[in-house]
Design a protein around this motif. Sequence first.
Motif, PDB file in Angstrom:
ATOM      1  N   SER A   1       0.698  -0.942   0.203  1.00 18.30           N
ATOM      2  CA  SER A   1       0.112   0.055  -0.265  1.00 18.30           C
ATOM      3  C   SER A   1       1.046   1.109  -0.216  1.00 18.30           C
ATOM      4  O   SER A   1       0.633   2.381  -0.407  1.00 18.30           O
ATOM      5  CB  SER A   1      -1.153   0.048   0.950  1.00 18.30           C
ATOM      6  OG  SER A   1      -2.190   1.493   1.207  1.00 18.30           O
TER       7      SER A   1
ATOM      8  N   THR B   1      -6.460  -1.021   0.297  1.00 17.54           N
ATOM      9  CA  THR B   1      -6.332   0.892  -0.043  1.00 17.54           C
ATOM     10  C   THR B   1      -6.584   1.472  -1.072  1.00 17.54           C
ATOM     11  O   THR B   1      -7.277   2.500  -0.930  1.00 17.54           O
ATOM     12  CB  THR B   1      -4.822   0.996  -0.849  1.00 17.54           C
ATOM     13  OG1 THR B   1      -4.033  -0.187  -0.499  1.00 17.54           O
ATOM     14  CG2 THR B   1      -4.027   2.244  -0.783  1.00 17.54           C
TER      15      THR B   1
ATOM     16  N   THR C   1      -3.382   5.746   2.535  1.00 18.79           N
ATOM     17  CA  THR C   1      -2.479   4.520   3.415  1.00 18.79           C
ATOM     18  C   THR C   1      -2.045   5.044   4.346  1.00 18.79           C
ATOM     19  O   THR C   1      -1.596   6.569   4.212  1.00 18.79           O
ATOM     20  CB  THR C   1      -1.854   4.785   1.968  1.00 18.79           C
ATOM     21  OG1 THR C   1      -1.595   3.903   0.912  1.00 18.79           O
ATOM     22  CG2 THR C   1      -0.474   3.334   2.242  1.00 18.79           C
TER      23      THR C   1
END
Lengths: 325, 331
Positions: free
Chosen positions: B91, B243, B249
Amino acid sequence: MKALLKFREIWLAAAIVVLIALISTRFPAFADPGNLAQVFNDTSILMILALGQMVVILTRSIDLSMASNLCFTGMVVAMLNAAHPAIPIPLLIVIALAVGLVLGAINGLLVWRLNIPSIVVTLGTLTIYRGATFVLSGGAWVNADKMSPDFIGFQRAAFLGIPVLSWIAILVIALFFVVMTRTALGRSIYAIGVNPTASVYAGIDVGRTKFIVFCISGMIGGLAGYLWISRYVIASVEVANGYELNIIAACVIGGISIAGGIGSVGGAVLGALFLGIISNALPVINISPFWQMAISGSAIILAVVLNARGERQQGRIILRKAEAA
Amino acid sequence: MTDTPAPRHIPDRLDKPLSSAIFSWEALLVVVAVAIFAINSFASPYFLDAYSLSDLTFNFTEKGLIAFAMALLIISGEIDLSVAAIIALASTMMGMAVQAGADTPVLVAIGIVVGLGCGAFNGLLVTRLGLPSIVVTIGTMSLFRGIAFIILGDQAYKGYPESFAFLGQGYVWWVVSFELVLFLIAAVAYWFLLHRTSFGRRVFATGNNPVAAQFSGVRVGRIKFILFCLTGLMAGIASVLITSRLGSTRPSIAQGYELEVITMVVLGGVSILGGSGSIVGVVLAAFIMGLVTFGLGLLNVPGIVMSIFIGLLLIFVIALPIIWRRLRGNS
């Protein structure tokens, strides 16, 4: 000399000395005896927990619920202290040990009586104990201002110039050393880890010994619960979240084989110290604390790689012989 | 694994869960699922609503995707505790790419490649150096998440493109989410791989007796390496979905997922000691965990209390056949 170098503990001790030397090139005051005593004190709780985890791992089991046990017991004693400040601290510590013992005994009973693998049992109780903390506290925190001065001050009080917390750690280390090297229980624990089937034939009650081992790790979790809460002076559901893996990491760095049977009290203590020094030193030498996880992760992998020879499965050795023949 | 087969005085093992005791493990899980479903629909009038039922699927699809690969890995006798950290690292990399102006296909590719790379790293350490996977992946767990922390610090990456949001939030058909479709496709694919191919048979053989498997011509090391790669790959895919669903993130993303994934696998009847298990069981376990969390959520039960139920469910379901066999043995 060669025989000495075989001992992991000596390698580990040497690694720690090198680590301290490296740090003191950047920050000379780090190697100061006063500061080192401070680092020992800061690492005391991890050392105590690592010893509790060690006896479990030695029997080829694992206790993932230790940090949740710590959190629950810590909440119990913090709430007791907030509601009844008159309860003396030694009694609170006894209560912490008892609560931890009960939680550990639950793990132990499930492993012993139902023969469920310990990793599954403690994976379940890991979430149950932490959830129980929430139910108990209603999600509320117990802050420093609700704790009595004795509750917070006890482990900070100096005895012979060293904080009580350090003395407790020294006492626990000594106790474990005696149990593991001088008693039948200690020998049984090693025997089970080396060969469970042979242990049965030798008259060791494997199930009962595993039960005792979980009781020990439970009591250690309880003791650490009081120590943790009174040290960081906040009791909440989030306390020591995910810490179970730090405890196992300390054991692994200390050379305790996850396959059971191999490991020593000295190794567990040094493994915890190694992690403790890293976390203490990073801010001092101006490395961002965000690096801490990556560095300790690398240290774990490195320690395991260096220890690889002893950990290889026997089957592979047989195979290699077969292939060579 | 840390637990070994118990010595002789305790003959029971979890290898053959219920087949000889009550009925099949899967049947037990179906009963549990139906029971929870019934309780849910009585407990809340909002439960039996098409949209809430489709919301329910988000509770298990992402973790379930990883659970399929994890099931194969655990059957082969290994474990991966680093999957949540792989999600965080993948991510973070996607977040960096977004800052550089990457578009959706590139982001998906990054997620997959990072996941695969992390899995391969775990696999190499375990198979090439012969290290215990539980320890290796505790190490890489700190390492991968540590790298995410180094890159991100206490910041968050945002600004994902709109087309990216579809992956974790979009619906393919009325109330069927894209995530659920992926979950079902993966379920069929992994079922086929494990139960209908020679690779699947070799996975079972590896978990049952690695030495015998090696002598029978199974390349145990290669099988395990492939399974670590697969687990990393699924974690990478899950990272893309999470995500996309969150639209941001943070280095603390997906914290604690590894234990939930393993709980799902074990609840699904896969022996933690290796050698036995089925994909159908894992699908059912994923559904049960989704039902429990969603039902309790409708009743406003906080997440941490839900975990008590999941933990109790895990121990109870595992203990049930053992208790049953004891009772039958005594009578």
